[in-house]
Every structure is written in C-alpha cells, then in structure tokens.
Design a protein around this motif. Structure first.
Motif, PDB file in Angstrom:
ATOM      1  N   LEU A 256       0.832  -1.210   0.000  1.00 40.89           N
ATOM      2  CA  LEU A 256       0.000   0.000   0.000  1.00 40.89           C
ATOM      3  C   LEU A 256       0.863   1.255   0.000  1.00 40.89           C
ATOM      4  N   SER A 257       1.971   1.236   0.726  1.00 40.24           N
ATOM      5  CA  SER A 257       2.831   2.420   0.747  1.00 40.24           C
ATOM      6  C   SER A 257       3.530   2.622  -0.592  1.00 40.24           C
ATOM      7  N   MET A 258       3.787   1.545  -1.312  1.00 47.49           N
ATOM      8  CA  MET A 258       4.471   1.669  -2.600  1.00 47.49           C
ATOM      9  C   MET A 258       3.508   1.971  -3.752  1.00 47.49           C
ATOM     10  N   PHE A 259       2.321   1.355  -3.724  1.00 48.51           N
ATOM     11  CA  PHE A 259       1.418   1.438  -4.873  1.00 48.51           C
ATOM     12  C   PHE A 259       0.060   2.058  -4.540  1.00 48.51           C
ATOM     13  N   SER A 260      -0.152   2.491  -3.341  1.00 45.91           N
ATOM     14  CA  SER A 260      -1.350   3.114  -2.786  1.00 45.91           C
ATOM     15  C   SER A 260      -2.655   2.820  -3.526  1.00 45.91           C
ATOM     16  N   ALA A 261      -3.128   3.725  -4.357  1.00 47.02           N
ATOM     17  CA  ALA A 261      -4.461   3.600  -4.957  1.00 47.02           C
ATOM     18  C   ALA A 261      -4.591   2.360  -5.835  1.00 47.02           C
ATOM     19  N   ARG A 262      -3.544   2.034  -6.582  1.00 41.93           N
ATOM     20  CA  ARG A 262      -3.624   0.857  -7.463  1.00 41.93           C
ATOM     21  C   ARG A 262      -3.735  -0.422  -6.636  1.00 41.93           C
ATOM     22  N   TYR A 263      -3.008  -0.507  -5.533  1.00 46.42           N
ATOM     23  CA  TYR A 263      -3.079  -1.718  -4.713  1.00 46.42           C
ATOM     24  C   TYR A 263      -4.412  -1.777  -3.965  1.00 46.42           C
ATOM     25  N   GLN A 264      -4.928  -0.638  -3.538  1.00 44.59           N
ATOM     26  CA  GLN A 264      -6.250  -0.623  -2.898  1.00 44.59           C
ATOM     27  C   GLN A 264      -7.317  -1.129  -3.857  1.00 44.59           C
ATOM     28  N   GLU A 265      -7.248  -0.727  -5.102  1.00 48.37           N
ATOM     29  CA  GLU A 265      -8.201  -1.200  -6.109  1.00 48.37           C
ATOM     30  C   GLU A 265      -8.043  -2.702  -6.324  1.00 48.37           C
ATOM     31  N   TYR A 266      -6.813  -3.169  -6.380  1.00 51.83           N
ATOM     32  CA  TYR A 266      -6.528  -4.598  -6.524  1.00 51.83           C
ATOM     33  C   TYR A 266      -7.097  -5.386  -5.340  1.00 51.83           C
ATOM     34  N   MET A 267      -6.970  -4.824  -4.144  1.00 51.22           N
ATOM     35  CA  MET A 267      -7.491  -5.488  -2.943  1.00 51.22           C
ATOM     36  C   MET A 267      -9.012  -5.635  -2.985  1.00 51.22           C
ATOM     37  N   LYS A 268      -9.689  -4.700  -3.618  1.00 48.34           N
ATOM     38  CA  LYS A 268     -11.149  -4.761  -3.703  1.00 48.34           C
ATOM     39  C   LYS A 268     -11.626  -5.942  -4.552  1.00 48.34           C
ATOM     40  N   HIS A 269     -10.793  -6.371  -5.501  1.00 44.18           N
ATOM     41  CA  HIS A 269     -11.216  -7.396  -6.458  1.00 44.18           C
ATOM     42  C   HIS A 269     -10.647  -8.784  -6.168  1.00 44.18           C
ATOM     43  N   THR A 270      -9.690  -8.871  -5.267  1.00 46.03           N
ATOM     44  CA  THR A 270      -9.073 -10.171  -4.986  1.00 46.03           C
ATOM     45  C   THR A 270      -9.136 -10.476  -3.502  1.00 46.03           C
ATOM     46  N   GLY A 271      -9.205 -11.751  -3.182  1.00 47.86           N
ATOM     47  CA  GLY A 271      -9.179 -12.168  -1.796  1.00 47.86           C
ATOM     48  C   GLY A 271      -7.743 -12.280  -1.302  1.00 47.86           C
ATOM     49  N   ARG A 272      -7.577 -12.266  -0.011  1.00 44.58           N
ATOM     50  CA  ARG A 272      -6.228 -12.358   0.553  1.00 44.58           C
ATOM     51  C   ARG A 272      -5.634 -13.747   0.331  1.00 44.58           C
ATOM     52  N   TYR A 273      -6.352 -14.787   0.735  1.00 41.21           N
ATOM     53  CA  TYR A 273      -5.862 -16.166   0.587  1.00 41.21           C
ATOM     54  C   TYR A 273      -6.769 -17.012  -0.303  1.00 41.21           C
ATOM     55  N   LEU A 274      -8.030 -16.653  -0.366  1.00 38.30           N
ATOM     56  CA  LEU A 274      -9.010 -17.399  -1.176  1.00 38.30           C
ATOM     57  C   LEU A 274      -9.679 -16.429  -2.135  1.00 38.30           C
ATOM     58  N   PRO A 275     -10.078 -16.906  -3.309  1.00 39.73           N
ATOM     59  CA  PRO A 275     -10.750 -16.006  -4.274  1.00 39.73           C
ATOM     60  C   PRO A 275     -12.051 -15.447  -3.706  1.00 39.73           C
ATOM     61  N   ARG A 276     -12.341 -14.230  -4.078  1.00 45.02           N
ATOM     62  CA  ARG A 276     -13.639 -13.632  -3.696  1.00 45.02           C
ATOM     63  C   ARG A 276     -14.716 -14.198  -4.609  1.00 45.02           C
ATOM     64  N   LEU A 277     -15.880 -14.375  -4.051  1.00 42.64           N
ATOM     65  CA  LEU A 277     -16.998 -14.893  -4.851  1.00 42.64           C
ATOM     66  C   LEU A 277     -17.764 -13.760  -5.513  1.00 42.64           C
TER      67      LEU A 277
END
Length: 77
Positions: free
Chosen positions: A56-77
């Motif tokens: 997040l500190s390196m890629f801020s907004a782009r990584y936040q957007e990525y986090m919205k679409h992917t799960g941490r360990y398991l895929p989001r449904l």
C-alpha cells in the motif's frame, strides 16, 4: 502483477503453503507436524498484513483497487 493466480488471490504462495502444511499435519497424524503447521500458519498470518502495508505504501491507490477485487488467501466470490 494481476494475472495468473494473482488475478484471484493476493497471496497464492501462502495459500499453497497453508494447504500443504495442513495436509502434511493431517496425513502424518503426528503432533510434531500439527505444531509445525500451527507455527507456520501463525507466522504467515502475522507477516501478511505487514506485506500488504508495504504494498500500500508503494502502490497506494492501485493496490487498494486490486485489494477490492481479490481475496487475501481465497478467491472472492
């Protein structure tokens, strides 16, 4: 990187380690492997938020957007 397994989960290597170490503990049916699995999982659960904060500190907004679409360990449904 947002293709391959990273398209679905942010930490595919950790997911593989969770599955591998847990299955090893189950198949071995030995307390040593159960404790090793618990320790490994605990370390990864503590390490993951630190890595995500770094991203997040390196890629801020782009990584936040990525986090919205992917799960941490398991895929989001």
């Amino acid at each position: 990187m947002t293709w391959g397994p990273y398209k679905y989960v942010r930490h595919p290597m950790y997911t593989a380690i969770f599955v591998w170490i847990s299955s090893l503990a189950i198949v071995a049916a030995n307390w040593f492997f159960v404790l090793a699995a618990a320790g490994t999982i605990a370390v990864l659960l503590v390490r993951t938020p630190k890595e995500e904060n770094m991203m997040l500190s390196m890629f801020s907004a782009r990584y936040q957007e990525y986090m919205k679409h992917t799960g941490r360990y398991l895929p989001r449904l």
